[in-house]
Scaffold this active site. Structure first.
Site, short mmCIF file in Angstrom:
data_model
loop_
_atom_site.label_atom_id
_atom_site.label_comp_id
_atom_site.label_asym_id
_atom_site.label_seq_id
_atom_site.Cartn_x
_atom_site.Cartn_y
_atom_site.Cartn_z
N TYR A 188 63.35 -2.22 77.37
CA TYR A 188 64.89 -2.51 77.83
C TYR A 188 65.52 -1.10 78.40
O TYR A 188 66.26 -1.16 79.56
CB TYR A 188 65.65 -2.85 76.51
CG TYR A 188 66.90 -2.68 76.50
CD1 TYR A 188 67.75 -3.55 77.39
CD2 TYR A 188 67.78 -1.99 75.57
CE1 TYR A 188 69.21 -3.55 77.57
CE2 TYR A 188 69.06 -1.83 75.80
CZ TYR A 188 69.88 -2.76 76.84
OH TYR A 188 71.27 -2.67 76.73
N ARG A 221 75.56 6.68 62.80
CA ARG A 221 75.13 6.91 64.23
C ARG A 221 76.12 6.59 65.15
O ARG A 221 76.48 7.30 66.10
CB ARG A 221 74.07 6.35 64.61
CG ARG A 221 73.54 6.13 66.27
CD ARG A 221 72.18 5.53 66.43
NE ARG A 221 72.00 5.39 67.61
CZ ARG A 221 72.55 4.12 68.38
NH1 ARG A 221 73.09 3.08 67.67
NH2 ARG A 221 72.24 3.95 69.72
N LYS A 248 66.77 0.22 82.27
CA LYS A 248 68.33 0.60 82.63
C LYS A 248 68.12 1.99 83.32
O LYS A 248 68.86 2.16 84.43
CB LYS A 248 69.07 0.92 81.34
CG LYS A 248 69.45 -0.34 80.58
CD LYS A 248 70.40 -1.04 81.15
CE LYS A 248 70.77 -2.41 80.31
NZ LYS A 248 71.69 -3.38 81.05
N LEU A 276 80.58 -8.87 75.64
CA LEU A 276 81.17 -7.99 76.50
C LEU A 276 81.92 -8.80 77.60
O LEU A 276 82.92 -8.37 78.06
CB LEU A 276 80.27 -6.98 77.04
CG LEU A 276 79.63 -6.15 75.64
CD1 LEU A 276 78.97 -4.79 76.22
CD2 LEU A 276 80.50 -5.64 74.63
C1 15L Z 1 72.48 -1.40 73.50
O1 15L Z 1 72.19 -1.02 74.71
C2 15L Z 1 72.63 -2.73 73.15
O2 15L Z 1 72.93 -3.82 74.12
C3 15L Z 1 73.36 -3.19 71.77
O3 15L Z 1 73.22 -4.45 71.19
C4 15L Z 1 73.36 -2.07 70.74
O4 15L Z 1 72.02 -2.01 70.36
C5 15L Z 1 73.51 -0.70 71.18
O5 15L Z 1 72.77 -0.59 72.71
C6 15L Z 1 73.31 0.48 70.45
O6 15L Z 1 72.56 1.38 70.92
O7 15L Z 1 74.04 0.52 69.50
#
Ligand code: 15L
Length: 275
Positions: free
Chosen positions: A139, A177, A143, A18
């Site tokens: 992860y 999805r 956030k 990104l």
């Molecule tokens: C995210 O936060 C990831 O960085 C990305 O690799 C995808 O997994 C994305 O979410 C998603 O939920 O599709």
């Protein structure tokens, strides 16, 4: 209308998928960019840009990099589910360094948050920007913490933040999805542009998804910053039809596969716990 920021823009995570897109787009607008990443920048350096290889965990380096900047686009850190010990350094301590730098410079932050901060909401729910955090892993939890950091620095120090809960930012949707969660690269880049140029943002949340009719997400602050997604996953509906996991946990929740990593429940949880 202002089209070029008065001060340079710092982009962390510039060497990522990104980051590289955003760097190319903003450099194309004639902006002055300071790029940084722990990994080398793989592309030719865009005009009016500099690149410094640095670790988010190095607070002094982050302060130096942010000197004179008016905006920090924070895309650095761990971007997928990883063990707790791997997430905590870049995504918690590194985040603190970014916010301290923003405070010192009077800079605004765009934080690349994620749908995984709310991933354990069910797919049938329509969420607004003030919904409960429901992280689906370490992860996603980092956030959610970061969004809290944004609020802390806004209320305590007046540091503005645009907290972008990115869905699935890929060249195109690859599974059903993503008809709900897809964000095109173009829409992401324009979002970074608007978040930087907006006169004021306070501390606000934006759902980082294109104009998808199957979206899980509703109200957010996009009108405040003047962003409207131009792309849509709808055009890919036929192409991804039937592309589902077959795993009931994955298919139940908005966070998809991330909800299933290390999943150890033997009985499914009851329905919705939070309003
Ligand atoms: C995210 O936060 C990831 O960085 C990305 O690799 C995808 O997994 C994305 O979410 C998603 O939920 O599709």
């Amino acid at each position: 209308m202002t089209t070029t920021p008065a001060r340079p823009v710092l982009l962390t995570g510039a060497s990522g998928v990104l980051g590289r897109r955003i760097a190319a787009y903003l450099a194309g607008l004639g902006w002055t960019l300071r790029l940084t990443d722990i990994a080398p920048f793989p592309d030719p350096l865009p005009p009016r840009s500099s690149f410094t290889r640095a670790d988010l965990e190095d607070g002094v380096a982050m302060l130096r990099l942010a000197e004179g900047c008016g905006m920090i686009l924070h895309f650095g850190g761990v971007s997928v589910e990883r063990p707790f010990e791997e997430v905590i350094g870049p995504n918690i301590r590194g985040l603190y360094h970014i916010y301290e730098a923003a405070r010192r410079e009077g800079a605004r932050v765009l934080f690349a948050s994620s749908n995984h901060s709310i991933g354990f909401h069910e797919r049938g729910e329509a969420l607004d920007d003030d919904c409960q955090f429901m992280p689906d892993g370490y992860y996603g939890l980092s956030k959610a913490y970061a969004e809290g950091m944004g609020r802390l620095y806004w209320y305590k120090h007046g540091v503005e933040s645009v907290l972008v809960r990115i869905g699935s930012c890929f060249p195109e949707p690859t599974e059903e999805r993503m008809l709900s969660t897809w964000l095109s690269y173009g829409d992401l880049c324009r979002l970074c542009e608007r978040a930087t140029l907006a006169e004021r943002t306070g501390c606000c949340v934006i759902w980082g998804a294109s104009n998808n009719s199957r979206s899980f997400w509703r109200r957010d602050a996009r009108a405040l910053i003047g962003w409207q997604p131009q792309d849509s996953a709808d055009a890919y509906a036929d192409a991804v039809r039937g592309k589902v996991s077959g795993n009931p946990v994955i298919e139940r929740y908005q966070g998809g596969a991330y909800t299933s990593f290390e999943y150890s429940r033997t009985a499914p949880p009851p329905g919705k716990l939070f309003g």
